[in-house]
Design a protein around this motif. Structure first.
Motif, PDB file in Angstrom:
ATOM      1  N   GLU A 182      54.129 -25.993  32.582  1.00  0.00           N
ATOM      2  CA  GLU A 182      53.755 -26.172  31.194  1.00  0.00           C
ATOM      3  C   GLU A 182      52.395 -25.079  31.080  1.00  0.00           C
ATOM      4  OE1 GLU A 182      53.606 -30.892  30.257  1.00  0.00           O
ATOM      5  OE2 GLU A 182      52.044 -30.001  31.236  1.00  0.00           O
ATOM      6  N   ALA A 183      51.730 -24.756  31.944  1.00  0.00           N
ATOM      7  CA  ALA A 183      50.711 -23.805  31.934  1.00  0.00           C
ATOM      8  C   ALA A 183      51.431 -22.325  31.866  1.00  0.00           C
ATOM      9  CB  ALA A 183      49.662 -23.718  32.945  1.00  0.00           C
ATOM     10  N   LEU A 184      52.358 -22.119  32.613  1.00  0.00           N
ATOM     11  CA  LEU A 184      53.328 -20.873  32.416  1.00  0.00           C
ATOM     12  C   LEU A 184      54.015 -20.630  31.123  1.00  0.00           C
ATOM     13  CD1 LEU A 184      54.778 -18.601  33.843  1.00  0.00           C
ATOM     14  CD2 LEU A 184      56.535 -20.250  34.639  1.00  0.00           C
ATOM     15  N   LEU A 185      54.343 -21.811  30.448  1.00  0.00           N
ATOM     16  CA  LEU A 185      55.015 -21.462  29.231  1.00  0.00           C
ATOM     17  C   LEU A 185      54.087 -21.415  28.047  1.00  0.00           C
ATOM     18  CD1 LEU A 185      57.738 -24.743  29.198  1.00  0.00           C
ATOM     19  CD2 LEU A 185      58.100 -22.183  29.115  1.00  0.00           C
ATOM     20  N   ALA A 186      52.757 -21.661  28.367  1.00  0.00           N
ATOM     21  CA  ALA A 186      51.801 -21.319  27.405  1.00  0.00           C
ATOM     22  C   ALA A 186      51.120 -20.139  27.604  1.00  0.00           C
ATOM     23  CB  ALA A 186      50.569 -22.356  27.559  1.00  0.00           C
TER      24      ALA A 186
END
Length: 208
Positions: A182-186
């Motif tokens: 999720e942090a990567l996608l953001a």
């Protein structure tokens, strides 16, 4: 980048020359390339789709849906910007031999470069070791998958997120992976620069 093909199953037509194999599946213009070991470990012997019809695949697909890398789990999964493949796509009787892995290595490496994903997600120690060896400067001896699981490794042209063997996950491992993705996608995981300003028209020219 324009789509080179809309066919999700074996989009580049790779043929390893064995009697039965599980070819890559997903978006040929994927941002995320999930790399497994072989069908006997990560599934697909009956379906022909990587990471299906097995506990490891069910767990991994669920986490990828929760993180936003898959639209829907299933056989096959509903993909968008994600691609699945194996180091050793041939179906073997038991664990493939080292020679067999070596024989299929050039095929996998060609597939890796054909997909040109931004992020590599090797699943399990063998896949992580191989991805480290070709895409990073990380040591490949004694990889601690508990420590490496769901952590970012900067590679040569890729970001790498090793994934611990899904059948060995506990609840924290699954949540840790979902949070990391999720942090990567953001984030600006593509890390592209637009060189279009140097061209005579207004078209973007993105490079990594």
């Amino acid at each position: 980048m324009r789509n080179v093909t809309d066919r999700p199953a074996n989009p580049f037509g790779f043929d390893p020359g064995c009697e039965q194999y599980v070819a890559g599946y997903g978006d040929a213009n994927a941002h995320f390339h999930v790399v497994g070991d072989h069908p006997g470990v990560h599934g697909g012997v009956d379906s022909g789709v990587p990471f299906t019809d097995c506990e490891a695949g069910d767990r991994l697909q669920r986490a990828l849906v929760d993180a936003g890398l898959l639209l829907e789990a299933g056989t096959p999964p509903t993909v968008d910007k994600t691609y699945f493949s194996y180091l050793h796509m041939c179906v073997a009787d038991g664990t493939p031999s080292e020679r067999s892995y070596d024989d299929l290595e050039p095929l996998f490496d060609s597939e890796l470069r054909a997909i040109t994903a931004h992020v590599l997600l090797p699943v399990g120690e063998r896949a992580t070791r191989h991805v480290f060896s070709i895409a990073t400067s990380e040591a490949t001896d004694d990889i601690d998958m508990d420590e490496r699981h769901a952590t970012e490794v900067a590679g040569a042209g890729w970001l790498v997120y090793p994934i611990k063997e899904p059948t060995a996950w506990d609840t924290d491992d699954e949540e840790r992976l979902v949070r990391a993705l999720e942090a990567l996608l953001a984030s600006d995981y593509r890390r592209e620069a637009d060189l279009g300003r140097f061209l005579p028209n207004d078209d973007p020219y993105l490079v990594r």
